[in-house]
Write a protein that holds these residues in place. Structure first.
Motif, short mmCIF file in Angstrom:
data_model
loop_
_atom_site.label_atom_id
_atom_site.label_comp_id
_atom_site.label_asym_id
_atom_site.label_seq_id
_atom_site.Cartn_x
_atom_site.Cartn_y
_atom_site.Cartn_z
N ALA A 40 0.84 -1.20 0.00
CA ALA A 40 0.00 0.00 0.00
C ALA A 40 0.87 1.25 0.00
O ALA A 40 0.54 2.25 -0.65
CB ALA A 40 -0.93 -0.01 1.22
N ASP A 68 2.25 1.70 -3.48
CA ASP A 68 1.20 2.21 -4.36
C ASP A 68 0.97 3.70 -4.12
O ASP A 68 0.79 4.48 -5.07
CB ASP A 68 -0.11 1.45 -4.15
N ALA A 69 0.97 4.11 -2.86
CA ALA A 69 0.77 5.52 -2.52
C ALA A 69 1.93 6.36 -3.06
O ALA A 69 1.71 7.47 -3.56
CB ALA A 69 0.63 5.69 -1.01
#
Length: 96
Positions: A3, A6-7
């Motif tokens: 995550a 991805d951020a």
């Protein structure tokens, strides 16, 4: 962990998109922009002027123009300022 990656990828994509110039943004100079602004302002003024309802003014009671006393005539001679008057006196005293 995925995550966060991805951020970071999204943040990089956004930063890259913000850093790119927009298509056609640099094709106009200040004079073109000012001309466009003046055109928009004149269109706005025209639309405001056309939207005025003059029928409201028909019942308006305005004072009449007085006709009994004539208006004073405009002065024909030049009015001198204090400085000009003093200068004329000085010139006259030096001429003697």
């Amino acid at each position: 962990m995925g995550a966060i990656e991805d951020a970071q990828a999204d943040a990089n994509d956004i930063a890259e998109a913000l850093g790119r110039p927009m298509a056609g943004a640099y094709d106009m100079d200040d004079s073109d922009l000012l001309a466009e602004l003046e055109e928009l302002e004149s269109e706005d003024l025209e639309s405001q002027a056309l939207g005025v309802d003059l029928s409201e003014l028909k019942g308006l009671d305005a004072p009449s123009v007085p006709s009994s006393k004539p208006m004073p005539s405009a002065p024909t001679g030049k009015v001198q300022t204090e400085e000009e008057r003093e200068l004329a006196e000085l010139e006259a005293s030096m001429a003697m």
